[in-house]
Motif scaffolding. Structure first.
Motif, PDB file in Angstrom:
ATOM      1  N   LEU A  69      -5.389  41.026  31.171  1.00  0.00           N
ATOM      2  CA  LEU A  69      -5.408  39.794  30.024  1.00  0.00           C
ATOM      3  C   LEU A  69      -6.078  39.125  30.617  1.00  0.00           C
ATOM      4  N   GLU A  70      -6.080  38.165  31.912  1.00  0.00           N
ATOM      5  CA  GLU A  70      -6.179  36.950  32.292  1.00  0.00           C
ATOM      6  C   GLU A  70      -7.648  37.063  31.901  1.00  0.00           C
ATOM      7  N   SER A  71      -8.977  38.379  32.878  1.00  0.00           N
ATOM      8  CA  SER A  71     -10.113  38.861  32.917  1.00  0.00           C
ATOM      9  C   SER A  71     -10.649  38.407  31.635  1.00  0.00           C
ATOM     10  N   ILE A  72      -9.533  39.168  30.497  1.00  0.00           N
ATOM     11  CA  ILE A  72     -10.421  38.888  28.917  1.00  0.00           C
ATOM     12  C   ILE A  72      -9.936  37.932  28.733  1.00  0.00           C
ATOM     13  N   GLU A  73      -9.192  37.320  28.694  1.00  0.00           N
ATOM     14  CA  GLU A  73      -9.230  36.117  28.693  1.00  0.00           C
ATOM     15  C   GLU A  73     -10.345  34.911  29.147  1.00  0.00           C
ATOM     16  N   LYS A  74     -10.425  34.873  30.026  1.00  0.00           N
ATOM     17  CA  LYS A  74     -11.443  34.528  30.373  1.00  0.00           C
ATOM     18  C   LYS A  74     -13.150  33.997  30.342  1.00  0.00           C
ATOM     19  N   VAL A  75     -13.166  36.067  30.165  1.00  0.00           N
ATOM     20  CA  VAL A  75     -14.807  36.277  29.518  1.00  0.00           C
ATOM     21  C   VAL A  75     -14.855  35.691  28.131  1.00  0.00           C
ATOM     22  N   THR A  76     -13.944  36.162  27.614  1.00  0.00           N
ATOM     23  CA  THR A  76     -14.029  35.627  25.727  1.00  0.00           C
ATOM     24  C   THR A  76     -14.168  34.412  25.808  1.00  0.00           C
ATOM     25  N   ASN A  77     -13.901  33.339  27.022  1.00  0.00           N
ATOM     26  CA  ASN A  77     -13.401  32.198  26.686  1.00  0.00           C
ATOM     27  C   ASN A  77     -14.992  31.210  27.008  1.00  0.00           C
ATOM     28  N   ALA A  78     -15.429  32.163  28.033  1.00  0.00           N
ATOM     29  CA  ALA A  78     -16.587  31.816  28.359  1.00  0.00           C
ATOM     30  C   ALA A  78     -18.102  32.345  27.621  1.00  0.00           C
ATOM     31  N   LEU A  79     -17.274  33.282  27.133  1.00  0.00           N
ATOM     32  CA  LEU A  79     -18.420  34.212  25.883  1.00  0.00           C
ATOM     33  C   LEU A  79     -18.321  33.109  25.047  1.00  0.00           C
ATOM     34  N   GLU A  80     -17.357  32.341  23.945  1.00  0.00           N
ATOM     35  CA  GLU A  80     -16.959  31.188  23.195  1.00  0.00           C
ATOM     36  C   GLU A  80     -17.261  31.925  22.159  1.00  0.00           C
ATOM     37  N   ILE A  81     -16.499  33.541  22.097  1.00  0.00           N
ATOM     38  CA  ILE A  81     -15.211  34.601  21.115  1.00  0.00           C
ATOM     39  C   ILE A  81     -14.504  34.706  21.326  1.00  0.00           C
ATOM     40  N   SER A  82     -13.872  34.967  19.861  1.00  0.00           N
ATOM     41  CA  SER A  82     -12.078  34.663  19.868  1.00  0.00           C
ATOM     42  C   SER A  82     -12.070  36.694  20.770  1.00  0.00           C
TER      43      SER A  82
END
Length: 112
Positions: A49-62
């Motif tokens: 979940l932590e890595s998914i959150e990092k990736v979505t934040n980096a991609l600027e998507i929800s």
């Protein structure tokens, strides 16, 4: 084994390419290792979940956007359009333009 990691990986790859980022750039922005991003995109790793959150934040998507329509109805318009987009995203811009012209010709022929 579930196809979910592959589906999530494909969606991450598609969003990354839409943003014009390399795996290395996404890894840098997300503060993750490049190898890990590659493994996620290929569905080889179950993302935390932590890595998914990092990736979505980096991609600027929800998170909602990442997980939207993961198991769509194969008979739905959304599913069909997503399949077309997925196939076209990996093609060159020249190929995309050719396919668009072919699509226009096919639709013109069908509408006669």
């Amino acid at each position: 084994m579930s196809d979910l990691p592959k589906v999530i990986g494909e969606r991450i790859r598609n969003f990354r390419k839409e943003k014009g980022l390399s795996q290395e750039e996404l890894a840098d922005i997300a503060n993750l290792h490049t190898t890990y991003i590659g493994q996620l995109e290929r569905g080889e790793k179950n993302a935390t979940l932590e890595s998914i959150e990092k990736v979505t934040n980096a991609l600027e998507i929800s998170l909602e956007n990442l997980f939207r329509s993961i198991h769509p109805n194969p008979d739905s318009q959304e599913y069909t359009l997503s399949q077309i987009i997925t196939r076209l995203q990996t093609r060159s811009i020249e190929d995309q333009k050719i396919i668009l012209k072919l699509l226009d010709l096919l639709l013109e022929w069908k509408d006669r």
